[in-house]
Design a protein around this motif. Structure first.
Motif, PDB file in Angstrom:
ATOM      1  N   PRO A  85       0.838  -1.211   0.000  1.00  0.00           N
ATOM      2  CA  PRO A  85       0.000   0.000   0.000  1.00  0.00           C
ATOM      3  C   PRO A  85       0.872   1.261   0.000  1.00  0.00           C
ATOM      4  N   ASP A  86       0.238   2.371  -0.400  1.00  0.00           N
ATOM      5  CA  ASP A  86       0.956   3.649  -0.414  1.00  0.00           C
ATOM      6  C   ASP A  86       1.417   3.979   1.007  1.00  0.00           C
ATOM      7  N   PRO A  87       2.686   4.434   1.167  1.00  0.00           N
ATOM      8  CA  PRO A  87       3.236   4.605   2.526  1.00  0.00           C
ATOM      9  C   PRO A  87       2.758   5.838   3.299  1.00  0.00           C
ATOM     10  N   THR A  94       4.921  -4.872   2.636  1.00  0.00           N
ATOM     11  CA  THR A  94       5.438  -3.606   2.118  1.00  0.00           C
ATOM     12  C   THR A  94       6.957  -3.696   2.018  1.00  0.00           C
ATOM     13  N   ASP A  95       7.528  -2.794   1.215  1.00  0.00           N
ATOM     14  CA  ASP A  95       8.998  -2.697   1.187  1.00  0.00           C
ATOM     15  C   ASP A  95       9.465  -1.485   1.994  1.00  0.00           C
ATOM     16  N   VAL A  96       8.517  -0.801   2.642  1.00  0.00           N
ATOM     17  CA  VAL A  96       8.851   0.379   3.450  1.00  0.00           C
ATOM     18  C   VAL A  96       8.855  -0.051   4.920  1.00  0.00           C
ATOM     19  N   TRP A 105       4.416  -0.076  11.270  1.00  0.00           N
ATOM     20  CA  TRP A 105       3.105   0.549  11.572  1.00  0.00           C
ATOM     21  C   TRP A 105       1.976  -0.473  11.424  1.00  0.00           C
ATOM     22  N   MET A 106       1.972  -1.206  10.307  1.00  0.00           N
ATOM     23  CA  MET A 106       0.878  -2.163  10.051  1.00  0.00           C
ATOM     24  C   MET A 106       0.903  -3.259  11.112  1.00  0.00           C
ATOM     25  N   GLU A 147      -1.148  -5.832  15.923  1.00  0.00           N
ATOM     26  CA  GLU A 147      -0.767  -6.401  17.215  1.00  0.00           C
ATOM     27  C   GLU A 147      -1.609  -5.780  18.343  1.00  0.00           C
ATOM     28  N   GLY A 148      -1.910  -4.483  18.191  1.00  0.00           N
ATOM     29  CA  GLY A 148      -2.634  -3.772  19.244  1.00  0.00           C
ATOM     30  C   GLY A 148      -4.139  -3.970  19.202  1.00  0.00           C
TER      31      GLY A 148
END
Ligand code: SAM
Length: 239
Positions: A136-138, A172-174, A180-181, A186-187
């Motif tokens: 997805p877009d970062p 993602t590659d970021v 973040w994801m 996890e939360g």
């Protein structure tokens, strides 16, 4: 803007005969003199009562859907894509595959829409078994984090549309977006990480890096990827 594309009022307004004419022939389709439905000639029309079960969010050029179509031939799936031209490309790609391979690729489709706004218009509670968020877009800047397709708030919606045991696949590659994801998932009380042993058994996991156009680009450039795969758990019974 959003006003340029139609949005189904509710999941029962999603026009399955438009997306999957082979499985849901409309009167018009059956009226065709040759019995042709979207390039399928004289084929017996299977009865399909099923709903869409997989969604590829931000599907881009549709590589994942094309790979999944033959891996799960009896499962209906859809890509959601915001860009008009890209959506049109995917539609053409699917139609061409249907014509070239009679009886195949009838289970995949695409719609131009904003997934961040309209997921509940497409899918009812517990309808989905898999959701994909591939490259997805970062949206790097802090003030734009609210535009990310994975967020605590959107995970509530995804948890609602996924069945218990359903799976969210993200990659993602970021690195920052990967962190973040994972931390959002996890939360969240309704998701738990899929264990490594199950990831190895899941044929879909291999496609995350190999099937999409973005994944192939990252692989060509030798880039690293960050994957988070989580399962929708059933809520704990309250005494
Ligand atoms: N998943 C594809 C792949 O791996 O090749 C495409 C990745 S591309 C970097 C991200 C895609 O998400 C773009 O095609 C973009 O138009 C789409 N997108 C971004 N925001 C979206 C939204 N809110 N709803 C639907 N699609 C969106």
């Amino acid at each position: 803007s959003d006003s340029h594309f139609p949005v189904p009022l509710t999941p029962s307004h999603v026009d399955y005969s438009l997306h999957y004419p082979y499985f849901f022939p409309s009167d018009q389709d059956t009226a065709d003199d040759n019995g042709d439905v979207a390039g399928v000639s004289q084929a017996p029309i299977p009865i399909c009562n099923s709903k869409i079960r997989f969604v590829d969010v931000g599907c881009g050029f549709g590589g994942l859907l094309v790979s999944l179509a033959t891996l799960f031939p009896d499962t209906l799936m859809i890509g959601m894509e915001l860009r008009d031209k890209v959506t049109e490309y995917v539609k053409e790609r699917i139609l061409a595959l249907r014509v070239a391979n009679p009886g195949q690729y009838q289970n995949i489709s695409v719609d131009r829409t904003n997934s961040m706004k309209y997921i509940p218009n497409y899918f009812s509670k517990g309808q989905l078994s898999k959701m994909f968020f591939l490259f997805p877009d970062p949206h790097f800047k802090e003030k734009n984090h609210r535009r990310r397709v994975i967020s605590p708030h959107l995970l509530d919606e995804y948890a609602y549309t996924l069945e218990a045991g359903g799976i969210i696949y993200t990659i993602t590659d970021v690195e920052e977006l990967g962190d973040w994801m994972r931390s959002c998932l996890e939360g969240h009380p309704l998701f738990e990480a899929v264990v490594e042993e199950d990831l190895e058994k899941d044929p879909v996991v291999k496609l995350l890096t190999s099937a999409t156009e973005e994944g192939q680009k990252v692989a060509r450039n030798g880039g690293q990827t960050y994957r988070a795969v989580y399962k929708r758990i059933a809520p704990q019974a309250v005494d």
